[in-house]
Design an enzyme around this catalytic site. Sequence first.
Site, PDB file in Angstrom:
ATOM      1  N   CYS A 126       7.494  30.881 -17.203  1.00 46.96           N
ATOM      2  CA  CYS A 126       8.468  31.986 -16.992  1.00 46.96           C
ATOM      3  C   CYS A 126       8.340  31.646 -16.123  1.00 46.96           C
ATOM      4  O   CYS A 126       9.214  31.651 -14.876  1.00 46.96           O
ATOM      5  CB  CYS A 126       8.217  33.027 -17.986  1.00 46.96           C
ATOM      6  SG  CYS A 126       8.838  33.299 -19.362  1.00 46.96           S
ATOM      7  N   GLU A 170      11.836  36.462 -20.498  1.00 43.47           N
ATOM      8  CA  GLU A 170      12.550  36.922 -19.177  1.00 43.47           C
ATOM      9  C   GLU A 170      13.162  35.419 -19.046  1.00 43.47           C
ATOM     10  O   GLU A 170      13.970  35.446 -18.412  1.00 43.47           O
ATOM     11  CB  GLU A 170      11.275  36.162 -18.628  1.00 43.47           C
ATOM     12  CG  GLU A 170       9.600  36.927 -17.794  1.00 43.47           C
ATOM     13  CD  GLU A 170       9.025  36.710 -19.497  1.00 43.47           C
ATOM     14  OE1 GLU A 170       9.664  36.041 -19.793  1.00 43.47           O
ATOM     15  OE2 GLU A 170       7.787  36.824 -18.957  1.00 43.47           O
ATOM     16  N   CYS A 209       4.374  33.979 -19.255  1.00 42.33           N
ATOM     17  CA  CYS A 209       3.901  33.145 -19.107  1.00 42.33           C
ATOM     18  C   CYS A 209       3.936  32.351 -18.120  1.00 42.33           C
ATOM     19  O   CYS A 209       4.567  32.374 -17.088  1.00 42.33           O
ATOM     20  CB  CYS A 209       3.848  32.317 -20.686  1.00 42.33           C
ATOM     21  SG  CYS A 209       5.351  31.538 -20.795  1.00 42.33           S
ATOM     22  N   CYS A 213      11.766  33.604 -24.207  1.00 42.30           N
ATOM     23  CA  CYS A 213      10.645  34.337 -23.746  1.00 42.30           C
ATOM     24  C   CYS A 213      11.678  35.301 -23.579  1.00 42.30           C
ATOM     25  O   CYS A 213      12.503  35.038 -22.852  1.00 42.30           O
ATOM     26  CB  CYS A 213       9.483  34.293 -22.303  1.00 42.30           C
ATOM     27  SG  CYS A 213       8.433  32.837 -23.299  1.00 42.30           S
TER      28      CYS A 213
HETATM   29  N1  THU Z   1       6.694  36.047 -24.308  1.00 43.67           N
HETATM   30  C1  THU Z   1       7.691  36.298 -23.871  1.00 43.67           C
HETATM   31  O1  THU Z   1       8.577  36.583 -24.367  1.00 43.67           O
HETATM   32  N2  THU Z   1       7.525  36.173 -22.482  1.00 43.67           N
HETATM   33  C2  THU Z   1       5.906  36.469 -21.843  1.00 43.67           C
HETATM   34  O2  THU Z   1       6.149  35.925 -20.529  1.00 43.67           O
HETATM   35  C3  THU Z   1       4.994  35.845 -22.717  1.00 43.67           C
HETATM   36  C4  THU Z   1       5.015  35.386 -23.679  1.00 43.67           C
HETATM   37  C5  THU Z   1       6.996  36.124 -25.815  1.00 43.67           C
HETATM   38  C6  THU Z   1       7.146  34.702 -26.687  1.00 43.67           C
HETATM   39  C7  THU Z   1       6.342  34.351 -27.915  1.00 43.67           C
HETATM   40  O3  THU Z   1       7.745  35.736 -28.795  1.00 43.67           O
HETATM   41  C8  THU Z   1       5.788  35.390 -27.891  1.00 43.67           C
HETATM   42  O4  THU Z   1       5.675  36.307 -26.400  1.00 43.67           O
HETATM   43  C9  THU Z   1       4.680  36.092 -28.382  1.00 43.67           C
HETATM   44  O5  THU Z   1       3.097  34.445 -27.627  1.00 43.67           O
END
Ligand code: THU
Length: 143
Positions: free
Chosen positions: A100, A66, A97, A64
């Site tokens: 994170c 974050e 998420c 992610c």
């Molecule tokens: N994702 C993030 O980078 N941060 C979050 O807090 C929510 C989800 C990304 C992970 C994945 O690459 C995409 O968003 C879809 O879930």
Amino acid sequence: MRADDPVRRAVMPDATLIDQATQVRLNAHAPYSNFKVGCAIRSVEGNVYVGCNVENVAYPEGTCAEAGAIAAMIAAGDTRIAEVAVIAGSPAPVPPCGGCRQKLAEFADGDTPITMATTQGATQVTQVGALLPGQFTAAHMAE
Ligand code: THU
């Protein structure tokens, strides 16, 4: 593209945190979800770190935005988060998420502000503690 092109540079010292998250989001590697996310962290020490999501064909190996920003902060030698901004092309301001939230809580205080944003200009400000009530802490490992 030149190495100092604003899209390629990781951090722009004079930009707002949300602007920096917006810029780094463009570098996201998200060919599987097509959902690019950018994150910028200002450390208590006064520096800015950015991260974007980096997906992988082996889906669980993706990371992610974050997590990337936090890793950059720790690798650079800073220790605590003062402020967070996260942005995505979502219909509503994008919330971190669950994983994170725990990662942010490791390096932030409960009242550390986090601005969640959409690429359309909507923003919502909350606090790291509000995102993770009942969080697991080191106190839970006390004997
Ligand atoms: N994702 C993030 O980078 N941060 C979050 O807090 C929510 C989800 C990304 C992970 C994945 O690459 C995409 O968003 C879809 O879930």
